[in-house]
Design a protein around this motif. Structure first.
Motif, PDB file in Angstrom:
ATOM      1  N   ILE B  88      74.488 -34.631 -12.391  1.00 12.73           N
ATOM      2  CA  ILE B  88      75.010 -35.958 -12.042  1.00 12.73           C
ATOM      3  C   ILE B  88      74.701 -36.254 -10.578  1.00 12.73           C
ATOM      4  CG2 ILE B  88      77.064 -37.437 -12.015  1.00 12.73           C
ATOM      5  CD1 ILE B  88      77.579 -34.457 -13.964  1.00 12.73           C
ATOM      6  N   ASP B  89      73.776 -37.175 -10.373  1.00 17.54           N
ATOM      7  CA  ASP B  89      73.361 -37.570  -9.023  1.00 17.54           C
ATOM      8  C   ASP B  89      74.246 -38.733  -8.591  1.00 17.54           C
ATOM      9  OD1 ASP B  89      72.006 -38.322  -6.731  1.00 17.54           O
ATOM     10  OD2 ASP B  89      70.438 -39.391  -7.828  1.00 17.54           O
ATOM     11  N   LEU B  90      75.156 -38.439  -7.656  1.00 16.81           N
ATOM     12  CA  LEU B  90      76.164 -39.446  -7.278  1.00 16.81           C
ATOM     13  C   LEU B  90      75.761 -40.236  -6.035  1.00 16.81           C
ATOM     14  CD1 LEU B  90      78.596 -36.818  -8.214  1.00 16.81           C
ATOM     15  CD2 LEU B  90      79.080 -39.145  -8.942  1.00 16.81           C
ATOM     16  N   PRO B  91      76.304 -41.430  -5.895  1.00 14.30           N
ATOM     17  CA  PRO B  91      76.008 -42.206  -4.681  1.00 14.30           C
ATOM     18  C   PRO B  91      76.440 -41.434  -3.431  1.00 14.30           C
ATOM     19  CG  PRO B  91      77.100 -43.578  -6.319  1.00 14.30           C
ATOM     20  CD  PRO B  91      77.174 -42.179  -6.821  1.00 14.30           C
ATOM     21  N   GLY B  92      75.715 -41.619  -2.357  1.00 12.05           N
ATOM     22  CA  GLY B  92      76.040 -40.942  -1.100  1.00 12.05           C
ATOM     23  C   GLY B  92      77.386 -41.401  -0.564  1.00 12.05           C
ATOM     24  N   ILE B  93      78.111 -40.448   0.017  1.00 15.46           N
ATOM     25  CA  ILE B  93      79.424 -40.775   0.585  1.00 15.46           C
ATOM     26  C   ILE B  93      79.224 -41.327   1.997  1.00 15.46           C
ATOM     27  CG2 ILE B  93      81.704 -39.859   1.205  1.00 15.46           C
ATOM     28  CD1 ILE B  93      81.279 -39.540  -1.746  1.00 15.46           C
ATOM     29  N   ALA B  94      79.917 -42.424   2.282  1.00 14.58           N
ATOM     30  CA  ALA B  94      79.833 -43.033   3.609  1.00 14.58           C
ATOM     31  C   ALA B  94      81.207 -43.554   4.005  1.00 14.58           C
ATOM     32  CB  ALA B  94      78.819 -44.178   3.588  1.00 14.58           C
ATOM     33  N   THR B  95      81.449 -43.662   5.296  1.00 15.42           N
ATOM     34  CA  THR B  95      82.720 -44.248   5.752  1.00 15.42           C
ATOM     35  C   THR B  95      82.527 -45.677   6.207  1.00 15.42           C
ATOM     36  OG1 THR B  95      82.357 -43.414   7.984  1.00 15.42           O
ATOM     37  CG2 THR B  95      83.683 -42.031   6.501  1.00 15.42           C
ATOM     38  N   GLN B  96      81.281 -46.118   6.188  1.00 16.01           N
ATOM     39  CA  GLN B  96      81.006 -47.503   6.604  1.00 16.01           C
ATOM     40  C   GLN B  96      79.790 -48.036   5.854  1.00 16.01           C
ATOM     41  OE1 GLN B  96      78.807 -47.738  10.431  1.00 16.01           O
ATOM     42  NE2 GLN B  96      79.644 -45.686  10.771  1.00 16.01           N
ATOM     43  N   VAL B  97      79.851 -49.308   5.527  1.00 16.29           N
ATOM     44  CA  VAL B  97      78.696 -49.964   4.906  1.00 16.29           C
ATOM     45  C   VAL B  97      78.505 -51.304   5.616  1.00 16.29           C
ATOM     46  CG1 VAL B  97      77.692 -50.886   2.799  1.00 16.29           C
ATOM     47  CG2 VAL B  97      79.158 -48.882   2.681  1.00 16.29           C
ATOM     48  N   ASP B  98      77.415 -51.403   6.325  1.00 19.56           N
ATOM     49  CA  ASP B  98      77.174 -52.603   7.119  1.00 19.56           C
ATOM     50  C   ASP B  98      75.918 -53.300   6.593  1.00 19.56           C
ATOM     51  OD1 ASP B  98      76.799 -54.533   8.983  1.00 19.56           O
ATOM     52  OD2 ASP B  98      76.519 -53.172  10.685  1.00 19.56           O
ATOM     53  N   PHE B  99      76.093 -54.482   6.023  1.00 19.29           N
ATOM     54  CA  PHE B  99      74.929 -55.148   5.435  1.00 19.29           C
ATOM     55  C   PHE B  99      73.878 -55.503   6.488  1.00 19.29           C
ATOM     56  CE2 PHE B  99      74.886 -59.654   6.499  1.00 19.29           C
ATOM     57  CZ  PHE B  99      76.175 -59.889   6.942  1.00 19.29           C
ATOM     58  N   LYS B 100      74.324 -55.702   7.732  1.00 19.35           N
ATOM     59  CA  LYS B 100      73.355 -56.033   8.796  1.00 19.35           C
ATOM     60  C   LYS B 100      72.422 -54.849   9.051  1.00 19.35           C
ATOM     61  CE  LYS B 100      75.872 -59.683  11.018  1.00 19.35           C
ATOM     62  NZ  LYS B 100      76.901 -60.034  11.958  1.00 19.35           N
ATOM     63  N   GLY B 101      72.977 -53.645   8.913  1.00 21.98           N
ATOM     64  CA  GLY B 101      72.163 -52.437   9.060  1.00 21.98           C
ATOM     65  C   GLY B 101      71.110 -52.363   7.976  1.00 21.98           C
ATOM     66  N   LEU B 102      71.489 -52.812   6.768  1.00 26.42           N
ATOM     67  CA  LEU B 102      70.545 -52.791   5.644  1.00 26.42           C
ATOM     68  C   LEU B 102      69.410 -53.796   5.850  1.00 26.42           C
ATOM     69  CD1 LEU B 102      73.114 -52.528   2.719  1.00 26.42           C
ATOM     70  CD2 LEU B 102      71.511 -50.757   3.427  1.00 26.42           C
ATOM     71  N   GLN B 103      69.710 -54.876   6.547  1.00 19.76           N
ATOM     72  CA  GLN B 103      68.684 -55.899   6.807  1.00 19.76           C
ATOM     73  C   GLN B 103      67.544 -55.343   7.671  1.00 19.76           C
ATOM     74  OE1 GLN B 103      71.669 -59.140   7.846  1.00 19.76           O
ATOM     75  NE2 GLN B 103      69.938 -60.338   7.109  1.00 19.76           N
ATOM     76  N   GLU B 104      67.879 -54.312   8.454  1.00 19.36           N
ATOM     77  CA  GLU B 104      66.842 -53.697   9.291  1.00 19.36           C
ATOM     78  C   GLU B 104      65.764 -53.020   8.443  1.00 19.36           C
ATOM     79  OE1 GLU B 104      68.891 -51.162  12.072  1.00 19.36           O
ATOM     80  OE2 GLU B 104      70.029 -52.869  12.860  1.00 19.36           O
ATOM     81  N   TYR B 105      66.074 -52.776   7.179  1.00 18.85           N
ATOM     82  CA  TYR B 105      65.082 -52.187   6.271  1.00 18.85           C
ATOM     83  C   TYR B 105      64.281 -53.253   5.538  1.00 18.85           C
ATOM     84  CZ  TYR B 105      67.213 -47.629   7.035  1.00 18.85           C
ATOM     85  OH  TYR B 105      67.675 -46.464   7.613  1.00 18.85           O
ATOM     86  N   GLY B 106      64.426 -54.501   5.976  1.00 16.97           N
ATOM     87  CA  GLY B 106      63.621 -55.580   5.420  1.00 16.97           C
ATOM     88  C   GLY B 106      64.267 -56.324   4.265  1.00 16.97           C
ATOM     89  N   LEU B 107      65.540 -56.048   3.983  1.00 19.54           N
ATOM     90  CA  LEU B 107      66.204 -56.764   2.896  1.00 19.54           C
ATOM     91  C   LEU B 107      66.659 -58.137   3.376  1.00 19.54           C
ATOM     92  CD1 LEU B 107      68.559 -54.009   1.354  1.00 19.54           C
ATOM     93  CD2 LEU B 107      66.290 -54.667   0.600  1.00 19.54           C
ATOM     94  N   GLU B 108      66.620 -59.112   2.469  1.00 15.97           N
ATOM     95  CA  GLU B 108      67.147 -60.442   2.778  1.00 15.97           C
ATOM     96  C   GLU B 108      68.670 -60.341   2.873  1.00 15.97           C
ATOM     97  OE1 GLU B 108      65.410 -63.245   3.373  1.00 15.97           O
ATOM     98  OE2 GLU B 108      63.568 -62.090   3.156  1.00 15.97           O
TER      99      GLU B 108
END
Lengths: 142, 214
Positions: B88-108
């Motif tokens: 069972i490959d589970l989602p990575g554990i994180a204490t923060q999720v920042d959509f602006k950080g994800l935009q740096e990877y080229g996502l709209e």
């Protein structure tokens, strides 16, 4: 801007349930307060804190936290700490809006904060300032 | 008390489950290479990959959306015998999720917001899934500092629940990898340095699973 740190003694959290402890911490985090707990959370309480944070990321992006006693995880060490009455260690919890990272160095922990990112007023700012007493001047007159 | 009861029940179940099929969970921080490892194992033993791998954080996001990779009925053969398991490959554990950080990877923006929302759900689901695993591989990126609260919390939880674990020091094919740092950080656990990308040391990992988790 001001940065507020709340130092919470072990007694304050000791008799609270896990959800109460988590609410106590997150209420402050949402107000951009960095919380320093004298006695840390258990690993299960820590995952509870992460879960509660993830359920409520509308107002804030998340948290950074660090518990300082993580080396006490082996069975022998755990038994030794139980006998010695040692509880889990000092824990720092902060909003990612302010706390960029908490890093462990060999002899100390470093917390990196970004002051400009916090636009929300801290609770410290909300409290009304008491009017200054004129007592000192009047006292001089007397 | 309830936790103690669960723990005892889990121990009893494990005794009876021994040598049968185990539920092997992959836990770890985001982008540690959990899906790459699941793919590698699946490719080695089932002949097909199971999940999309990406440099963008939170690629494995939500169990409900089917993004969790469950590789069923994997039979692994080692010199010491064979093992039967679900991975069972589970989602990575994180204490923060920042959509602006994800935009740096080229996502709209909208895509980044949606991914961030799913990622938060994924973290919650991964934590809840701790009740369903028999053994765990804690996958860490050997190029990163292992002394993070995420690693500490994951391992602390597994120890508290009495779930056996192996720490996997992944990405040793990279020049900056330092698996020794992971060994020093978690001396109480078996640490196996591997490269899920190249397959290096996978045989050692299978042997360690056989010896310590199965």
């Amino acid at each position: 801007m001001d940065i507020r740190l709340d130092f919470i003694s072990a007694e304050v959290l000791r008799n609270r349930s896990t959800p109460e402890k988590i609410s106590f911490i997150l209420e402050r985090i949402k107000e951009n307060v960095i919380v320093v707990l004298e006695e840390g959370l258990t690993p299960q309480e820590e995952t509870g804190l992460i879960e509660a944070t993830m359920k409520d990321t509308k107002d804030f992006h998340g948290i950074e936290f660090y518990r300082m006693d993580h080396t006490v995880t082996g069975l022998r060490e755990r038994i030794a700490s139980l006998i010695a009455g040692k509880k889990s260690g000092l824990t720092i919890v902060g909003p990612t809006r302010i706390v960029e990272a908490i890093k462990r160095e060999p002899d100390y922990i470093s917390m990196f904060a970004k002051v400009e990112a916090s636009k929300k007023k801290t609770r410290a700012k909300k409290t009304k300032k008491k009017p200054k007493k004129k007592a000192s001047k009047e006292g001089k007159k007397e | 008390m309830l936790e103690g009861l669960k723990k005892s029940l889990r121990k009893i179940t494990r005794i009876f489950k021994k040598k049968k099929k185990i539920q092997l969970g992959f836990y770890g921080p985001v982008n540690a290479g959990k899906t790459t490892l699941a793919n590698r194992i699946s490719l080695d033993w089932l002949g097909e990959e199971v999940g999309a791998v990406s440099e963008i954080p939170h690629e494995t996001r939500s169990i409900q959306k089917g993004s969790i990779q469950k590789v069923e009925d994997v039979n692994i053969e080692t010199e010491k015998g064979s093992m039967h398991m679900n991975i069972i490959d589970l989602p990575g554990i994180a204490t923060q999720v920042d959509f602006k950080g994800l935009q740096e990877y080229g996502l709209e923006e909208e895509e980044a917001k949606e991914r961030a929302k799913e990622a938060t759900k994924g973290v919650i689901e991964a934590i809840k899934y701790l009740d369903n695993v028999d053994a765990v591989l804690v996958v860490m990126d050997a190029c990163e500092d292992p002394y993070t609260q995420i690693n500490i919390t994951i391992i602390g939880n597994l120890e508290a629940r009495d779930i056996p674990l192996i720490v996997v020091a992944n990405k040793i094919d990279k020049e900056e990898a330092d698996p020794k740092a992971i060994e020093n950080a978690f001396p109480q656990h078996v640490v196996v340095p591997i490269s899920a990308a190249t397959g290096e040391n996978l045989d050692k990992l299978y042997e360690a699973i056989q010896e310590h988790l199965y």
